[in-house]
Scaffold this active site. Sequence first.
Site, PDB file in Angstrom:
ATOM      1  N   LYS A   1      45.010  33.220  28.544  1.00 55.84           N
ATOM      2  CA  LYS A   1      45.859  34.385  28.230  1.00 55.84           C
ATOM      3  C   LYS A   1      46.253  35.110  29.517  1.00 55.84           C
ATOM      4  CE  LYS A   1      41.584  36.746  27.099  1.00 55.84           C
ATOM      5  NZ  LYS A   1      41.138  38.077  26.871  1.00 55.84           N
TER       6      LYS A   1
ATOM      7  N   TYR B   1      48.816  57.894  54.315  1.00 53.55           N
ATOM      8  CA  TYR B   1      49.038  59.030  53.408  1.00 53.55           C
ATOM      9  C   TYR B   1      47.778  59.860  53.221  1.00 53.55           C
ATOM     10  CZ  TYR B   1      53.500  57.100  51.794  1.00 53.55           C
ATOM     11  OH  TYR B   1      54.776  56.629  51.726  1.00 53.55           O
TER      12      TYR B   1
HETATM   13  C1  LIG Z   1      37.568  36.580  22.605  1.00 55.62           C
HETATM   14  C2  LIG Z   1      37.441  36.090  23.996  1.00 55.62           C
HETATM   15  N1  LIG Z   1      36.832  34.927  24.209  1.00 55.62           N
HETATM   16  C3  LIG Z   1      36.671  34.445  25.475  1.00 55.62           C
HETATM   17  C4  LIG Z   1      37.139  35.131  26.560  1.00 55.62           C
HETATM   18  C5  LIG Z   1      36.923  34.563  27.934  1.00 55.62           C
HETATM   19  O1  LIG Z   1      36.059  35.369  28.659  1.00 55.62           O
HETATM   20  P1  LIG Z   1      35.701  35.016  30.175  1.00 55.62           P
HETATM   21  O2  LIG Z   1      36.981  35.162  30.913  1.00 55.62           O
HETATM   22  O3  LIG Z   1      34.704  36.029  30.559  1.00 55.62           O
HETATM   23  O4  LIG Z   1      35.212  33.630  30.179  1.00 55.62           O
HETATM   24  C6  LIG Z   1      37.753  36.356  26.381  1.00 55.62           C
HETATM   25  C7  LIG Z   1      38.227  37.100  27.554  1.00 55.62           C
HETATM   26  O5  LIG Z   1      38.507  38.246  27.612  1.00 55.62           O
HETATM   27  C8  LIG Z   1      37.921  36.857  25.055  1.00 55.62           C
HETATM   28  O6  LIG Z   1      38.517  38.028  24.831  1.00 55.62           O
END
Ligand SMILES: Cc1ncc(COP(=O)(O)O)c(C=O)c1O
Length: 360
Positions: free
Chosen positions: A36, A255
């Site tokens: 994602k 800044y």
């Molecule tokens: C539902 C779910 N599963 C798995 C993952 C993967 O987690 P990680 O990146 O810590 O492996 C995420 C990441 O946010 C998640 O929201």
Amino acid sequence: MYPERGTRADIYLPHLAHNIEVFKDLHDGPIMGVVKADAYGHGLARLTDTLKSCDALAVATIEEALQLRTFIPDKRILLLEGVFNQTELELAIEKQFDVVVHQSYQMALLSNAKYTDATLDVWLKVDTGMHRLGFEWSEYTQVLTQLQQIKMIKTIRLMAHFSQSDQINQSQTKTQINRNKQLMSHGLEYSFANTGAVLNGLACAGEWARVGLGLYGISPLLSHDAADFNLKPVMQLSAKLISIKTTNKGEPVGYGAQFVCPQDMPVGIVGMGYADGYPWSPYHSHVVIRGHHAAVIGRISMDMLAIDLSAVEQPQIGEPVQIWGAEQPVEQVAKDLHTIPYTLVCGITGRVKFHVVDSH
Ligand SMILES: Cc1ncc(COP(=O)(O)O)c(C=O)c1O
């Protein structure tokens, strides 16, 4: 010779391939790569060929799933938040996305759908203690029974998520582990572990491990670097030294005059600012030039940051400056800046030029 701004992210595909293999060795079960947010800021389209060695892939939004499907026509793609409306449900059926079901509005969408010949794989998300998404522990068996009566559902799998996979001895983690064990007793396939859980030995044999951060060669565990697990960073973020000046003792830099030179000192300006994704923060980290760590000083500007060049021998205009990568893990920068590596890699903006490195 004039320097170029040269703000870039190099994406090492062999490292991604290597990290997937590391997780396959570590985990006795299928690996679901979590891709994602544009593959955690690495650029999903660049990675798809290498990602094909995962057993399945997971995304957050329908747009991400559709993009991924164009590259990968025949692999399981899971929508981690499920579908939000009828249109998304129809797309999920058409494109054969697996969907998470975590709330009753999604049950209603599925129960009311009257498609003949449609099939769908569903992951029932159970809230075992994270208290984010998922049906309550007290009600999930009832929901499971309802799901089992929906004709178009081909396979139901169970899913839960750890709130502290980095804390194996917390009572909350123990409660979640116990509940996961009960979920396993239904004789269905299941998925509980993220990167932290796999690295901490919490993943159960046979489960679909949902591995995100670790695939990109980054450790979520404060106690261990990625290198401890032989993981290699997929992203190297770098910029160039665009200005070098000696600034006198007592003079401020940048800044807000937040940094005042303690002595006459060489100050470098690097072409990397918060508009590139380097966070504006009251805390400071380092950059690396030819193996020397140089402290970031003063406030981060939109397009630049300032560094103390005292430890760098004969710095040159146009020299590459590593922000994070092999010489300084993004985890270290995250620790220094009191944030998490997830936000750093996801925060790289479209202004940074990406380059794919596809051989060693
Ligand atoms: C539902 C779910 N599963 C798995 C993952 C993967 O987690 P990680 O990146 O810590 O492996 C995420 C990441 O946010 C998640 O929201």
